[in-house]
Scaffold this motif. Structure first.
Motif, PDB file in Angstrom:
ATOM      1  N   LYS A  74      13.616  37.427  36.735  1.00 55.57           N
ATOM      2  CA  LYS A  74      13.534  35.463  36.753  1.00 55.57           C
ATOM      3  C   LYS A  74      14.131  35.187  35.993  1.00 55.57           C
ATOM      4  CE  LYS A  74       8.250  35.923  35.928  1.00 55.57           C
ATOM      5  NZ  LYS A  74       7.166  35.078  35.063  1.00 55.57           N
ATOM      6  N   ASP A  76      14.950  33.109  33.819  1.00 58.50           N
ATOM      7  CA  ASP A  76      15.420  32.367  32.414  1.00 58.50           C
ATOM      8  C   ASP A  76      15.657  33.701  32.189  1.00 58.50           C
ATOM      9  OD1 ASP A  76      14.267  30.091  32.256  1.00 58.50           O
ATOM     10  OD2 ASP A  76      12.815  29.633  32.204  1.00 58.50           O
ATOM     11  N   ASP A  77      15.521  34.621  32.006  1.00 55.94           N
ATOM     12  CA  ASP A  77      15.843  35.940  31.830  1.00 55.94           C
ATOM     13  C   ASP A  77      17.369  36.912  32.155  1.00 55.94           C
ATOM     14  OD1 ASP A  77      12.972  36.059  30.763  1.00 55.94           O
ATOM     15  OD2 ASP A  77      11.991  37.035  32.808  1.00 55.94           O
ATOM     16  N   ALA A  79      19.346  34.496  32.877  1.00 58.42           N
ATOM     17  CA  ALA A  79      20.486  33.638  32.277  1.00 58.42           C
ATOM     18  C   ALA A  79      20.317  34.577  30.140  1.00 58.42           C
ATOM     19  CB  ALA A  79      19.297  32.727  31.716  1.00 58.42           C
ATOM     20  N   ARG A  80      19.244  34.589  30.118  1.00 58.42           N
ATOM     21  CA  ARG A  80      18.928  35.132  28.761  1.00 58.42           C
ATOM     22  C   ARG A  80      20.190  36.454  28.601  1.00 58.42           C
ATOM     23  NH1 ARG A  80      14.145  35.720  28.421  1.00 58.42           N
ATOM     24  NH2 ARG A  80      14.345  33.976  28.049  1.00 58.42           N
ATOM     25  N   ASP A 112      22.288  30.678  22.987  1.00 54.23           N
ATOM     26  CA  ASP A 112      21.153  32.087  22.442  1.00 54.23           C
ATOM     27  C   ASP A 112      20.554  31.253  21.481  1.00 54.23           C
ATOM     28  OD1 ASP A 112      20.041  33.748  23.967  1.00 54.23           O
ATOM     29  OD2 ASP A 112      20.886  35.360  22.913  1.00 54.23           O
TER      30      ASP A 112
END
Length: 223
Positions: A74, A76-77, A79-80, A112
């Motif tokens: 996903k 967000d995942d 990007a992290r 982060d």
């Protein structure tokens, strides 16, 4: 962390106007491996680098870091994951002019929600010869110093892979050699996979592995 691609490709447009920016490509990079990516302007070098780093979305194929499939994540995942495992260095330094060198270096950690690890921060900045420049703003730094700050920023979160797109393109020969020396030294010291797009044949020849791209096709390794 091993980096692996399987038949990854990127098209822009469709029908008669489609542009095949990168043809199906399968590659494997071992942890700590160092490779140069060469080819003419518009050949697909930056497209490949952006797909490896999760900055662009492939038309098809797979990019995997260890067991992690980059493009099944996903947003967000993804990007992290990028923030924690991938470092980027570009020809344009992309430093924030209102921030000091130290603040620019720490941007990935701040995004982060992480705190500065003082010993590692000191190690990175000293390795790059920046320990006396951390309070300076970008306009008070030379081009070589700004690029080293950009490298420090790319390294500060302990990346597994460092992706560099023409990192010496704006530098003179002396600063180019110094920047590349730093990149090789830090790659070897911390077992960082180092992938560098370059037009400079002298820089490419320093790498144990060279990939050549022509018209979107990654040719056989020239190592």
């Amino acid at each position: 962390m091993q980096l692996f691609t399987e038949n990854i490709y990127r098209d822009y447009g469709d029908g008669e106007t489609v542009v095949h920016a990168l043809l199906p490509t399968t590659l494997t990079f071992q942890p700590g491996e160092q490779a140069a990516i060469i080819g003419a302007s518009g050949s697909g070098k930056s497209t490949l680098l952006n797909l490896l780093g999760g900055l662009d979305t492939p038309t098809g194929g797979m990019v995997r870091y260890g067991e992690e499939n980059l493009y099944q994540m996903k947003a967000d995942d993804l990007a992290r994951f990028r923030r924690r495992h991938i470092g980027f260095v570009f020809q344009a330094y992309n430093l924030i002019p209102e921030l000091t060198a130290e603040e620019n270096t720490l941007v990935p950690l701040l995004l982060d929600g992480q705190k500065k690890e003082e010993p590692f921060f000191t190690e990175v900045t000293e390795a790059l010869g920046l320990q006396n420049r951390m309070t300076h703003y970008p306009d008070a730094l030379s081009g070589g110093q700004q690029q080293r700050v950009a490298i420090a920023r790319a390294l500060i979160h302990h990346p597994d892979v460092l992706l560099c797109d023409e990192p010496t393109g704006n530098l003179d020969s002396k600063n180019s050699q110094e920047v590349m020396d730093y990149l090789f030294t830090l790659s070897e010291k911390w077992s960082i996979t180092l992938l560098v797009v370059t037009h400079d044949a002298k820089i490419a020849q320093r790498f144990p592995r060279i990939l050549h791209i022509e018209d979107g096709q990654v040719g056989g390794d020239l190592s």
